[in-house]
Scaffold this motif. Structure first.
Motif, mmCIF file in Angstrom:
data_model
loop_
_atom_site.group_PDB
_atom_site.id
_atom_site.type_symbol
_atom_site.label_atom_id
_atom_site.label_comp_id
_atom_site.label_asym_id
_atom_site.label_seq_id
_atom_site.Cartn_x
_atom_site.Cartn_y
_atom_site.Cartn_z
ATOM 1 N N GLY A 1 3.123 -2.148 -4.037
ATOM 2 C CA GLY A 1 2.684 -2.123 -2.635
ATOM 3 C C GLY A 1 1.525 -1.169 -2.380
ATOM 4 N N THR A 2 1.600 -0.488 -1.256
ATOM 5 C CA THR A 2 0.500 0.376 -0.789
ATOM 6 C C THR A 2 0.128 1.431 -1.828
ATOM 7 O OG1 THR A 2 1.323 0.047 1.451
ATOM 8 C CG2 THR A 2 -0.198 1.878 1.124
ATOM 9 N N SER A 3 1.108 1.860 -2.618
ATOM 10 C CA SER A 3 0.854 2.971 -3.541
ATOM 11 C C SER A 3 -0.215 2.660 -4.585
ATOM 12 C CB SER A 3 2.146 3.401 -4.238
ATOM 13 O OG SER A 3 3.069 3.870 -3.289
ATOM 14 N N TRP B 1 -3.022 0.936 -3.649
ATOM 15 C CA TRP B 1 -4.259 0.623 -2.907
ATOM 16 C C TRP B 1 -4.854 1.855 -2.240
ATOM 17 C CZ3 TRP B 1 -5.177 -3.535 -5.163
ATOM 18 C CH2 TRP B 1 -4.288 -4.604 -5.230
ATOM 19 N N SER B 2 -4.435 3.042 -2.644
ATOM 20 C CA SER B 2 -4.894 4.261 -1.962
ATOM 21 C C SER B 2 -6.286 4.659 -2.447
ATOM 22 C CB SER B 2 -3.910 5.398 -2.223
ATOM 23 O OG SER B 2 -4.167 5.982 -3.480
ATOM 24 N N SER B 3 -6.810 5.739 -1.857
ATOM 25 C CA SER B 3 -8.101 6.289 -2.324
ATOM 26 C C SER B 3 -7.896 7.192 -3.532
ATOM 27 C CB SER B 3 -8.778 7.094 -1.216
ATOM 28 O OG SER B 3 -8.969 6.315 -0.073
ATOM 29 N N THR C 1 -9.695 -0.386 3.575
ATOM 30 C CA THR C 1 -10.383 -1.218 2.577
ATOM 31 C C THR C 1 -11.326 -0.379 1.722
ATOM 32 O OG1 THR C 1 -10.250 -3.259 3.842
ATOM 33 C CG2 THR C 1 -12.163 -3.047 2.405
ATOM 34 N N HIS C 2 -11.403 -0.750 0.452
ATOM 35 C CA HIS C 2 -12.371 -0.147 -0.472
ATOM 36 C C HIS C 2 -13.176 -1.258 -1.134
ATOM 37 C CE1 HIS C 2 -9.203 3.017 -0.468
ATOM 38 N NE2 HIS C 2 -10.197 3.847 -0.694
ATOM 39 N N VAL C 3 -14.408 -0.943 -1.541
ATOM 40 C CA VAL C 3 -15.140 -1.852 -2.419
ATOM 41 C C VAL C 3 -15.371 -1.124 -3.746
ATOM 42 C CG1 VAL C 3 -16.293 -3.039 -0.508
ATOM 43 C CG2 VAL C 3 -17.470 -1.169 -1.670
HETATM 44 C C1 LIG Z 1 -6.181 2.242 1.932
HETATM 45 C C2 LIG Z 1 -5.275 3.416 1.812
HETATM 46 C C3 LIG Z 1 -5.735 4.592 1.233
HETATM 47 C C4 LIG Z 1 -4.880 5.684 1.094
HETATM 48 N N1 LIG Z 1 -5.349 6.784 0.449
HETATM 49 C C5 LIG Z 1 -4.524 7.837 0.268
HETATM 50 C C6 LIG Z 1 -4.979 8.956 -0.468
HETATM 51 O O1 LIG Z 1 -6.095 8.985 -0.990
HETATM 52 N N2 LIG Z 1 -4.119 9.987 -0.619
HETATM 53 C C7 LIG Z 1 -2.863 9.976 -0.090
HETATM 54 O O2 LIG Z 1 -2.162 10.972 -0.233
HETATM 55 N N3 LIG Z 1 -2.379 8.898 0.559
HETATM 56 C C8 LIG Z 1 -3.181 7.828 0.745
HETATM 57 N N4 LIG Z 1 -2.724 6.715 1.389
HETATM 58 C C9 LIG Z 1 -1.328 6.664 1.819
HETATM 59 C C10 LIG Z 1 -0.399 6.260 0.675
HETATM 60 O O3 LIG Z 1 -1.016 5.339 -0.181
HETATM 61 C C11 LIG Z 1 0.898 5.665 1.213
HETATM 62 O O4 LIG Z 1 1.426 6.487 2.215
HETATM 63 C C12 LIG Z 1 1.956 5.515 0.114
HETATM 64 O O5 LIG Z 1 1.418 4.884 -1.018
HETATM 65 C C13 LIG Z 1 3.139 4.713 0.624
HETATM 66 O O6 LIG Z 1 4.055 4.594 -0.420
HETATM 67 P P1 LIG Z 1 5.479 3.922 -0.228
HETATM 68 O O7 LIG Z 1 6.215 4.099 -1.498
HETATM 69 O O8 LIG Z 1 6.112 4.453 1.006
HETATM 70 O O9 LIG Z 1 5.163 2.391 0.045
HETATM 71 P P2 LIG Z 1 4.790 1.265 -1.021
HETATM 72 O O10 LIG Z 1 3.915 1.788 -2.075
HETATM 73 O O11 LIG Z 1 4.266 0.103 -0.241
HETATM 74 O O12 LIG Z 1 6.158 0.889 -1.697
HETATM 75 C C14 LIG Z 1 7.124 0.070 -1.089
HETATM 76 C C15 LIG Z 1 7.714 -0.806 -2.172
HETATM 77 O O13 LIG Z 1 8.868 -1.461 -1.656
HETATM 78 C C16 LIG Z 1 8.972 -2.726 -2.284
HETATM 79 N N5 LIG Z 1 9.848 -3.570 -1.471
HETATM 80 C C17 LIG Z 1 9.580 -4.113 -0.270
HETATM 81 N N6 LIG Z 1 10.641 -4.819 0.168
HETATM 82 C C18 LIG Z 1 11.614 -4.699 -0.777
HETATM 83 C C19 LIG Z 1 12.941 -5.204 -0.890
HETATM 84 N N7 LIG Z 1 13.487 -5.953 0.055
HETATM 85 N N8 LIG Z 1 13.663 -4.902 -2.008
HETATM 86 C C20 LIG Z 1 13.118 -4.129 -2.989
HETATM 87 N N9 LIG Z 1 11.859 -3.634 -2.911
HETATM 88 C C21 LIG Z 1 11.116 -3.914 -1.824
HETATM 89 C C22 LIG Z 1 7.525 -3.202 -2.338
HETATM 90 O O14 LIG Z 1 7.332 -4.205 -3.320
HETATM 91 C C23 LIG Z 1 6.770 -1.906 -2.648
HETATM 92 O O15 LIG Z 1 6.525 -1.734 -4.028
HETATM 93 C C24 LIG Z 1 -3.558 5.611 1.556
HETATM 94 C C25 LIG Z 1 -3.092 4.427 2.137
HETATM 95 C C26 LIG Z 1 -3.944 3.338 2.259
HETATM 96 C C27 LIG Z 1 -3.434 2.078 2.861
#
Ligand SMILES: Cc1cc2nc3c(=O)[nH]c(=O)nc-3n(C[C@H](O)[C@H](O)[C@H](O)COP(=O)(O)OP(=O)(O)OC[C@H]3O[C@@H](n4cnc5c(N)ncnc54)[C@H](O)[C@@H]3O)c2cc1C
Length: 531
Positions: free
Chosen positions: A59-61, A63-65, A254-256
């Motif tokens: 997921g989001t993890s 797509w970060s910077s 978004t990043h390019v």
């Molecule tokens: C464009 C962008 C740039 C960013 N840059 C930075 C940065 O440079 N530095 C920084 O500190 N933070 C940054 N962030 C923030 C950071 O990336 C996020 O806060 C963090 O990655 C979120 O992690 P997570 O584990 O909560 O979510 P996720 O990484 O989305 O993980 C959730 C997981 O749950 C799984 N899932 C969903 N539903 C189910 C289910 N029913 N059963 C089992 N599994 C399921 C998904 O497949 C996914 O793998 C950025 C965010 C974005 C969008």
């Protein structure tokens, strides 16, 4: 301690075991938050299973910077607590838990007549405050040098593509940069596995309850009911799909991707102010695999959450245009070799509903869900995953009345981290001592002290070579065949997509992906057959 190796075989065995067990803690979601929770709980002596619907860092993890922020941007929005927490967590990552994965990145803010005196001054004050956060966190200037003014010659060395004719100089400040975000997640998962956590990918939770969950093995379609003393929902932007009480306000970033050579292979990040905004910048960040990643947008993304968010043309144009303002030769659409977008799982706190998403707090939320009885851990950011995990496990332990030791993850190095940087040392090795000796720098940057083992463990023909994949058209990718094998034999990759898109980030550039796909598929199949 158990093995830290994640494999398809281990997954099968542990999934079978799970059906007959009651675990202390079931984590749903294998991003940085979920794997952080699994590690925290396992390190406290709890029995833990983590289920991830797709793959680690799906997921989001990913797509970060890829920045371990010092929190400067949160000061600009008045979130002093978030800023300090960020700087403290950056310190922990760079000096103890993952110094092999996070390096000091010089960030360059060019000063030209167009910058304006006022902005130059504001930036200087901002960087000064950011430096106070660094000192407050106890990070030595050997690990992260303080901010300073630089002359045009030095600026051009760090960012060769910069327009020099009107350049007076630049502010330079350092922040933490991850070699890759998905690699941090994999390191967390493996470290947790080493402490007994079951890490189960391709397992989707279809229903959460206070005492367990219904799961589906997406490889076989089999359903199983698992019992747990407490469940932690760490599904990020998808949290609402398993818990109707969750209210999120996702924002797309978004990043390019452009070839690093197009910008003269910079070693520093370029910061370009967004016109009309006092606090927003577009960054051109040097990245692994000969790339530069340019971001970041912040756009409201209401409606159903897509599996993989897609960048819009307007966002791509905005990024190219903003960064081109300070380049000698503007970037053109043809320079773009890849794009990626992610959704920030921002918590829709009361009253934030009408403002721009860029102003929504990056604080995290940890609470027992009124609808599922699970502990929800949402929001936050990559840099602060550890405190999110600590808060979530503290609440889970209290809520379920479990007996567990205190959190000690600030002192727990992730796999590949040099153990030299021990608890309380406050000293970064800044390198991966013990792993360097003659090994490619890129390999050490990705695997730390495990780099030599990655090569030594390779058995397939041609894999022992420490250089390249040996594929015509992919000579610029400094990835070895041994890494593909390692992804399958140690990092839980179950197919070629896991390797292309998450264990390595080859897939960020579709042309690179296409060039290596056949070879990677073959290596993955051969490695799986050996397990
Ligand atoms: C464009 C962008 C740039 C960013 N840059 C930075 C940065 O440079 N530095 C920084 O500190 N933070 C940054 N962030 C923030 C950071 O990336 C996020 O806060 C963090 O990655 C979120 O992690 P997570 O584990 O909560 O979510 P996720 O990484 O989305 O993980 C959730 C997981 O749950 C799984 N899932 C969903 N539903 C189910 C289910 N029913 N059963 C089992 N599994 C399921 C998904 O497949 C996914 O793998 C950025 C965010 C974005 C969008």
């Amino acid at each position: 301690m158990q093995s830290t190796a994640l494999t398809a075989r281990r997954r099968r065995r542990e999934l079978d075991e799970l059906a007959g067990e009651t675990v202390d803690l079931l984590v749903v979601g294998g991003g940085v938050t979920g794997t952080g929770v699994a590690l925290d709980a396992a390190a406290r002596g709890l029995s833990v299973a983590l289920v991830e619907a797709r793959d680690l860092a799906w997921g989001t993890s990913r797509w970060s910077s890829k920045l371990a922020h010092g929190g400067l941007r949160y000061l600009a929005t008045g979130d002093v607590g978030v800023a300090r927490e960020s700087a403290r967590e950056r310190h922990v990552l760079m000096t103890r838990t993952a110094p092999h994965l996070v390096r000091a990145l010089p960030q360059v803010l060019p000063l030209t007549p167009g910058t304006g005196r006022r902005r130059g001054l504001t930036v200087g004050i901002g960087f000064g405050l950011g430096d106070l956060l660094r000192r407050d966190a106890g990070t030595s200037s050997l690990v992260l040098p303080g901010p300073r003014l630089a002359r045009p010659g030095e600026v051009a060395r760090l960012v060769p593509a910069i327009a020099r004719e009107r350049l007076h100089g630049a502010w330079i400040a350092h922040d933490g940069q991850l070699v890759d975000d998905a690699r941090l997640v994999v390191a967390l998962a493996r470290t947790a596995a080493g402490r007994g956590a079951k890490i189960l990918t391709r397992v989707r939770a279809t229903e959460l309850r206070a005492d367990g969950a219904t799961l589906e093995d997406t490889l076989t379609g089999a359903t199983l009911t698992v019992r747990a003393r407490v469940v932690v929902n760490a599904t990020g932007v998808w949290a609402g799909t398993v818990d109707p009480s969750v209210r999120l306000r996702p924002s797309r970033g978004t990043h390019v991707v452009v070839p690093a050579a197009r910008l003269g292979s910079p070693t520093g990040a370029l910061m370009v102010p967004v016109p009309g905004s006092g606090s927003r910048y577009v960054f051109a960040l040097p990245a692994q695999l000969g790339r530069v990643v340019i971001g970041l947008t912040d756009e409201e993304a209401p409606g159903p959450v897509p599996d993989v968010p897609v960048a819009t043309q307007a966002e791509i144009d905005f990024l190219l245009e903003t960064v081109s303002a300070v380049l000698a030769r503007p970037l053109l659409p043809d320079d773009v070799v890849g794009t990626f977008a992610g959704l920030r799982p921002l918590v829709d706190t009361a009253g934030s509903g009408d403002g721009p998403s860029a102003d929504v707090s990056r604080k995290h939320l940890v609470e027992v869900s009124p609808s599922t009885g699970a502990v929800n851990v949402l929001g936050g950011k990559l840099t602060t995953y550890r405190t999110m995990a600590e808060d979530a496990v503290d609440l889970a332990v209290k809520h379920a009345g479990l007996t567990a030791g205190p959190c000690w993850t600030t002192a727990l190095p992730l796999v590949g981290a040099p153990s030299l940087a021990g608890p309380g040392s406050g000293v970064s090795t800044g390198s991966t001592s013990g792993a360097g000796g003659g090994l490619p720098e890129s390999l050490v940057a990705r695997y730390g002290t495990e780099a030599a083992e990655v090569l030594a463990a390779a058995v397939l023909p041609g894999s022992a070579s420490a250089v390249g994949l040996g594929i015509t058209g992919a000579e610029h990718l400094d990835i070895t065949r041994a890494e593909i094998e390692w992804a399958v034999t140690h990092e839980g990759a179950l197919d070629a997509d896991d390797v292309l898109d998450r264990r390595t980030r080859i897939g960020l550039v579709p042309a690179d992906r296409a060039a290596v796909r056949d070879v990677v598929e073959e290596l993955v199949a051969d490695s799986l057959a050996r397990l």
